[in-house]
Design a protein around this motif. Structure first.
Motif, mmCIF file in Angstrom:
data_model
loop_
_atom_site.group_PDB
_atom_site.id
_atom_site.type_symbol
_atom_site.label_atom_id
_atom_site.label_comp_id
_atom_site.label_asym_id
_atom_site.label_seq_id
_atom_site.Cartn_x
_atom_site.Cartn_y
_atom_site.Cartn_z
ATOM 1 N N GLU A 26 0.852 -1.310 0.009
ATOM 2 C CA GLU A 26 0.076 -0.079 -0.195
ATOM 3 C C GLU A 26 0.825 1.282 -0.022
ATOM 4 O O GLU A 26 0.406 2.110 -0.107
ATOM 5 C CB GLU A 26 -1.014 -0.069 0.948
ATOM 6 C CG GLU A 26 -0.199 -0.027 2.408
ATOM 7 C CD GLU A 26 0.023 -1.430 2.945
ATOM 8 O OE1 GLU A 26 0.161 -1.634 4.446
ATOM 9 O OE2 GLU A 26 0.001 -2.190 2.320
ATOM 10 N N GLY A 29 3.068 2.902 -5.289
ATOM 11 C CA GLY A 29 2.087 3.230 -6.606
ATOM 12 C C GLY A 29 2.815 3.004 -7.940
ATOM 13 O O GLY A 29 4.076 3.151 -8.239
ATOM 14 N N ALA A 42 -1.895 -4.211 -9.264
ATOM 15 C CA ALA A 42 -3.015 -3.802 -8.455
ATOM 16 C C ALA A 42 -3.552 -5.056 -7.681
ATOM 17 O O ALA A 42 -4.189 -4.851 -6.502
ATOM 18 C CB ALA A 42 -3.867 -3.305 -9.302
ATOM 19 N N ARG A 47 -1.068 0.683 -5.605
ATOM 20 C CA ARG A 47 -2.057 1.654 -6.343
ATOM 21 C C ARG A 47 -1.440 1.864 -7.549
ATOM 22 O O ARG A 47 -0.113 2.353 -8.095
ATOM 23 C CB ARG A 47 -1.784 3.026 -5.617
ATOM 24 C CG ARG A 47 -2.981 4.111 -6.041
ATOM 25 C CD ARG A 47 -2.788 5.431 -5.332
ATOM 26 N NE ARG A 47 -1.543 6.275 -5.959
ATOM 27 C CZ ARG A 47 -1.338 7.244 -5.565
ATOM 28 N NH1 ARG A 47 -1.726 7.859 -4.402
ATOM 29 N NH2 ARG A 47 -0.145 7.855 -6.287
ATOM 30 N N ARG A 49 -2.556 4.025 -11.293
ATOM 31 C CA ARG A 49 -3.022 5.135 -11.863
ATOM 32 C C ARG A 49 -2.689 5.325 -13.210
ATOM 33 O O ARG A 49 -1.589 5.131 -13.440
ATOM 34 C CB ARG A 49 -2.911 6.493 -11.107
ATOM 35 C CG ARG A 49 -3.825 6.185 -9.486
ATOM 36 C CD ARG A 49 -3.573 7.479 -8.878
ATOM 37 N NE ARG A 49 -4.536 7.412 -7.716
ATOM 38 C CZ ARG A 49 -4.613 8.459 -6.715
ATOM 39 N NH1 ARG A 49 -3.943 9.574 -6.996
ATOM 40 N NH2 ARG A 49 -5.398 8.210 -5.730
#
Length: 287
Positions: A26, A29, A42, A47, A49
């Motif tokens: 966590e 990213g 994921a 994370r 994006r």
């Protein structure tokens, strides 16, 4: 949070894999142009994006909450690479990153005869002007050995222009070293060498290939212009051939001769040798 770009590729994909062994998922990213290609991260709690060096808005959002951002150098040869890198650096600064890391090249310098060296040096200059702490991971050379050595498995000959010492590194090792830098309590400021202490030449590759295959693999030096002409005849654009030639020309001056001990220190072991990497490319693996 540590945010990594280029994680759908081999180099920074290895970095994320090794970060997952060092820090909680966590706190990691991934910024990716195609988030579906990062779904496997994921699924493990990373994370993910959307972010593109060509789209500062999505890039800025993908960096939200990052304390450190690792930027992979752009591989889009049709784009304005330095503009892309500036977009990425500015997005990281706007997102509040406390440190920006960048995958550079061993020997990065404006005076180098290999054009890629100047591009990396220019990006490092942007980082130095960003107002944020930065680290440039100057990796050794890596890539497709079949492209570097040519069709030696078929011909029994490594037929290339004259060369010199090459700091050849396994991309997976470079990725693991980047993870060690990102997760370390120790600060790494400015340029750091992620190149092996031992360099190799194409003659060394020929010796290793002979030992691996039990055949005599010769190293034949080809005249620069003859090699470019042969490449063009085989369908390679002349600009690409001359770009590659400039790399050989830089190595033969001894420009890349000096490696370093940091890679071994970060890995906690010896990096994979050029011969070990060559064995991975064999059509028929050694018995």
């Amino acid at each position: 949070m540590i945010v990594v770009t280029g994680a759908t590729g081999i180099l920074n994909g290895a970095t994320v894999e090794h970060l997952l062994k060092r820090v909680p998922a966590e706190t990691i990213g991934v910024s990716a142009r195609d988030t579906m290609r990062a779904q496997h991260f994921a699924d493990r709690g990373v994370r993910v994006r959307t972010g593109s060096y060509d789209d500062p808005i999505t890039l800025r959002r993908s960096f939200d909450g990052a304390e450190q951002v690792l930027l992979v150098s752009s591989s889009d040869h049709t784009a304005d690479v330095l503009a892309q890198h500036r977009n990425a650096i500015e997005a990281a600064v706007a997102a509040g990153a406390q440190r920006i890391l960048y995958t550079s090249l061993h020997g990065a310098d404006f005076e180098g005869t290999y054009p890629a060296l100047g591009m990396h040096a220019a990006t490092e200059a942007m980082l130095a002007e960003s107002g944020v702490a930065w680290t440039s991971l100057r990796n050794g050379f890596f890539g497709d050995l079949n492209m570097l050595l040519g069709p030696w498995q078929d011909t029994g000959v490594i037929s290339m222009p004259a060369d010199g010492p090459i700091p050849w590194v396994d991309r997976a090792d470079a990725g693991e070293a980047a993870a060690a830098v990102l997760a370390a309590d120790r600060r790494f400021d400015g340029p750091v060498s992620i190149a092996p202490s031992e360099t190799v030449s194409l003659a060394d590759f020929a010796v290793a290939a002979s030992e691996l295959t039990g055949r005599t693999i010769e190293r034949v030096v080809v005249d620069d212009e003859q090699w470019v002409g042969d490449q063009v005849t085989s369908g390679v654009p002349e600009s690409v051939a001359r770009f590659t030639l400039s790399m050989f020309q830089a190595t033969r001056t001894g420009y890349f001769a000096d490696g370093g001990a940091l890679l071994t220190e970060l890995l906690g072991r010896q990096p994979r040798s050029a011969a070990e990497q060559l064995a991975d490319t064999l059509i028929e693996p050694p018995t």
